[in-house]
Design a protein around this motif. Sequence first.
Motif, PDB file in Angstrom:
ATOM      1  N   GLU A   6       0.827  -1.197   0.000  1.00 53.46           N
ATOM      2  CA  GLU A   6       0.000   0.000   0.000  1.00 53.46           C
ATOM      3  C   GLU A   6       0.865   1.252   0.000  1.00 53.46           C
ATOM      4  N   GLU A   7       0.430   2.256  -0.751  1.00 54.78           N
ATOM      5  CA  GLU A   7       1.155   3.512  -0.827  1.00 54.78           C
ATOM      6  C   GLU A   7       1.219   4.178   0.543  1.00 54.78           C
ATOM      7  N   GLN A   8       2.412   4.655   0.882  1.00 52.38           N
ATOM      8  CA  GLN A   8       2.635   5.398   2.121  1.00 52.38           C
ATOM      9  C   GLN A   8       2.747   6.875   1.760  1.00 52.38           C
ATOM     10  N   ILE A   9       1.901   7.699   2.369  1.00 56.41           N
ATOM     11  CA  ILE A   9       1.832   9.111   1.976  1.00 56.41           C
ATOM     12  C   ILE A   9       2.214  10.019   3.144  1.00 56.41           C
ATOM     13  N   LEU A  10       2.659  11.219   2.794  1.00 62.96           N
ATOM     14  CA  LEU A  10       3.127  12.185   3.789  1.00 62.96           C
ATOM     15  C   LEU A  10       1.950  12.840   4.496  1.00 62.96           C
ATOM     16  N   VAL A  11       1.962  12.790   5.827  1.00 65.42           N
ATOM     17  CA  VAL A  11       0.895  13.392   6.627  1.00 65.42           C
ATOM     18  C   VAL A  11       1.500  14.108   7.830  1.00 65.42           C
ATOM     19  N   ILE A  12       0.685  14.971   8.423  1.00 67.85           N
ATOM     20  CA  ILE A  12       1.070  15.643   9.656  1.00 67.85           C
ATOM     21  C   ILE A  12      -0.146  15.652  10.581  1.00 67.85           C
ATOM     22  N   PRO A  13       0.029  15.491  11.886  1.00 63.37           N
ATOM     23  CA  PRO A  13      -1.135  15.530  12.778  1.00 63.37           C
ATOM     24  C   PRO A  13      -1.873  16.864  12.682  1.00 63.37           C
ATOM     25  N   ALA A  14      -3.184  16.795  12.696  1.00 66.77           N
ATOM     26  CA  ALA A  14      -3.987  18.021  12.687  1.00 66.77           C
ATOM     27  C   ALA A  14      -3.623  18.914  13.867  1.00 66.77           C
ATOM     28  N   ALA A  15      -3.283  18.283  14.999  1.00 64.44           N
ATOM     29  CA  ALA A  15      -2.943  19.054  16.197  1.00 64.44           C
ATOM     30  C   ALA A  15      -1.706  19.917  15.982  1.00 64.44           C
ATOM     31  N   THR A  16      -0.788  19.461  15.124  1.00 64.69           N
ATOM     32  CA  THR A  16       0.416  20.245  14.855  1.00 64.69           C
ATOM     33  C   THR A  16       0.062  21.532  14.121  1.00 64.69           C
ATOM     34  N   ILE A  17      -0.834  21.424  13.145  1.00 62.28           N
ATOM     35  CA  ILE A  17      -1.276  22.620  12.430  1.00 62.28           C
ATOM     36  C   ILE A  17      -2.066  23.532  13.367  1.00 62.28           C
ATOM     37  N   ASP A  18      -2.928  22.943  14.172  1.00 64.77           N
ATOM     38  CA  ASP A  18      -3.733  23.745  15.096  1.00 64.77           C
ATOM     39  C   ASP A  18      -2.865  24.496  16.099  1.00 64.77           C
ATOM     40  N   ASP A  41       9.084  17.416  13.270  1.00 66.32           N
ATOM     41  CA  ASP A  41       9.423  16.007  13.443  1.00 66.32           C
ATOM     42  C   ASP A  41       8.162  15.149  13.575  1.00 66.32           C
ATOM     43  N   GLU A  42       6.985  15.785  13.459  1.00 65.45           N
ATOM     44  CA  GLU A  42       5.717  15.051  13.482  1.00 65.45           C
ATOM     45  C   GLU A  42       5.298  14.563  12.093  1.00 65.45           C
ATOM     46  N   LEU A  43       5.992  14.999  11.053  1.00 66.73           N
ATOM     47  CA  LEU A  43       5.709  14.493   9.708  1.00 66.73           C
ATOM     48  C   LEU A  43       6.006  12.998   9.652  1.00 66.73           C
ATOM     49  N   SER A  44       5.171  12.262   8.927  1.00 63.31           N
ATOM     50  CA  SER A  44       5.402  10.823   8.796  1.00 63.31           C
ATOM     51  C   SER A  44       4.733  10.323   7.527  1.00 63.31           C
ATOM     52  N   PHE A  45       5.143   9.136   7.093  1.00 62.19           N
ATOM     53  CA  PHE A  45       4.504   8.458   5.971  1.00 62.19           C
ATOM     54  C   PHE A  45       3.625   7.352   6.536  1.00 62.19           C
ATOM     55  N   ARG A  46       2.348   7.370   6.170  1.00 60.63           N
ATOM     56  CA  ARG A  46       1.390   6.403   6.697  1.00 60.63           C
ATOM     57  C   ARG A  46       0.539   5.843   5.559  1.00 60.63           C
ATOM     58  N   PRO A  47      -0.123   4.695   5.787  1.00 63.24           N
ATOM     59  CA  PRO A  47      -0.899   4.056   4.716  1.00 63.24           C
ATOM     60  C   PRO A  47      -2.025   4.955   4.214  1.00 63.24           C
ATOM     61  N   ARG A  48      -2.100   5.079   2.904  1.00 64.11           N
ATOM     62  CA  ARG A  48      -3.071   6.006   2.317  1.00 64.11           C
ATOM     63  C   ARG A  48      -4.512   5.624   2.668  1.00 64.11           C
ATOM     64  N   GLY A  49      -4.824   4.339   2.629  1.00 64.36           N
ATOM     65  CA  GLY A  49      -6.195   3.911   2.903  1.00 64.36           C
ATOM     66  C   GLY A  49      -6.688   4.368   4.259  1.00 64.36           C
ATOM     67  N   ALA A  50      -5.847   4.214   5.278  1.00 63.07           N
ATOM     68  CA  ALA A  50      -6.230   4.618   6.628  1.00 63.07           C
ATOM     69  C   ALA A  50      -6.319   6.132   6.740  1.00 63.07           C
ATOM     70  N   MET A  51      -5.402   6.825   6.076  1.00 65.40           N
ATOM     71  CA  MET A  51      -5.369   8.285   6.184  1.00 65.40           C
ATOM     72  C   MET A  51      -6.565   8.957   5.510  1.00 65.40           C
ATOM     73  N   GLU A  52      -7.129   8.310   4.496  1.00 65.08           N
ATOM     74  CA  GLU A  52      -8.292   8.888   3.827  1.00 65.08           C
ATOM     75  C   GLU A  52      -9.510   8.926   4.747  1.00 65.08           C
ATOM     76  N   LYS A  53      -9.454   8.176   5.839  1.00 58.55           N
ATOM     77  CA  LYS A  53     -10.600   8.096   6.750  1.00 58.55           C
ATOM     78  C   LYS A  53     -10.295   8.664   8.139  1.00 58.55           C
ATOM     79  N   ASP A  54      -9.124   9.289   8.304  1.00 58.43           N
ATOM     80  CA  ASP A  54      -8.694   9.729   9.628  1.00 58.43           C
ATOM     81  C   ASP A  54      -8.380  11.224   9.635  1.00 58.43           C
ATOM     82  N   PRO A  55      -9.345  12.070   9.985  1.00 59.87           N
ATOM     83  CA  PRO A  55      -9.114  13.515   9.964  1.00 59.87           C
ATOM     84  C   PRO A  55      -8.178  14.019  11.053  1.00 59.87           C
TER      85      PRO A  55
END
Length: 205
Positions: A6-18, A41-55
Motif C-alpha cells: 500500500e502507498e505510504q503518503i506524507l501526513v502531519i497531525p492536525a494538532a500540529t497545524i492547530d 518532526d511530526e511528519l510521517s509516511f502512513r498508509p493512504r487507505g487509513a489516512m483517507e478516513k482519519d481527519p
Amino acid sequence: MSPVTEEQILVIPAATIDSIGPFTGFQPDVDRYLKPILASDELSFRPRGAMEKDPSFKQLIPYVVLQWTDAAGEPHLFAYTRGSGQGESRLHAKRSVGIGGHISAEDAAGGSEPYRTGMERELTEEVRIESTFEETCVGLIYDPSTEVGEVHVGVVHRFVLQTPDVHPNEDDICDTGFVSLSQLRAEKDRLETWSQLCLDHLFKV
C-alpha cells in the motif's frame, strides 16, 4: 505473487497545524505555516487507505496553479477535467486549475527533500511545461466541508508562465487548456472547491 504494498503518503497531525493556528479556507501566510510544517518532526509516511478516513491527520498536497497572461493583459489559468483514472475518485468530473497529488515515501529516497521531490514528480507525471516561468508559494488551503477536504491540506504554488505551452501527459486529464479568468468565474460552480478558493483569493475582483 507478492502482495501489492500500500502507498505510504506524507501526513502531519492536525494538532500540529492547530498549534500554529487553526484556519479554514485560504490561508495566505505561507511563512507562518509551511516552514514549521515541513520542519516538524511530526511528519510521517502512513498508509493512504487509513489516512483517507482519519481527519486527525492531514495529507499534504502540493497544488500548482499555472498562469499565463495574454496580449490584452488578462490572466488565463490552465484548467482541466479530472477523469476516472485520476487517484481521488470523489473529485472525478470536476474542473480544476490545480495540478498536484500526494507525496509518497518513494519521494524521500536518497535523502531528497520529499515535499519538493514529490511536487516535481506529480507535475512531470501530469503535464509537460514547455515555457519558462517564475514560481511562488502563495498559500495553504483547508476545506473541512467535504470528506475529501477534511483529510487534506493543499499548498498552493503559482507558476507564472511566459507562454501558454503546457500539454497533458495523462489521458485522464481531459479538456485541457488555458482559460480566461472571466470564463472561469462564469463557470465557477463546475470547479472543485480548492480551485474556487484559489480563484477567489488569488484573483480578487
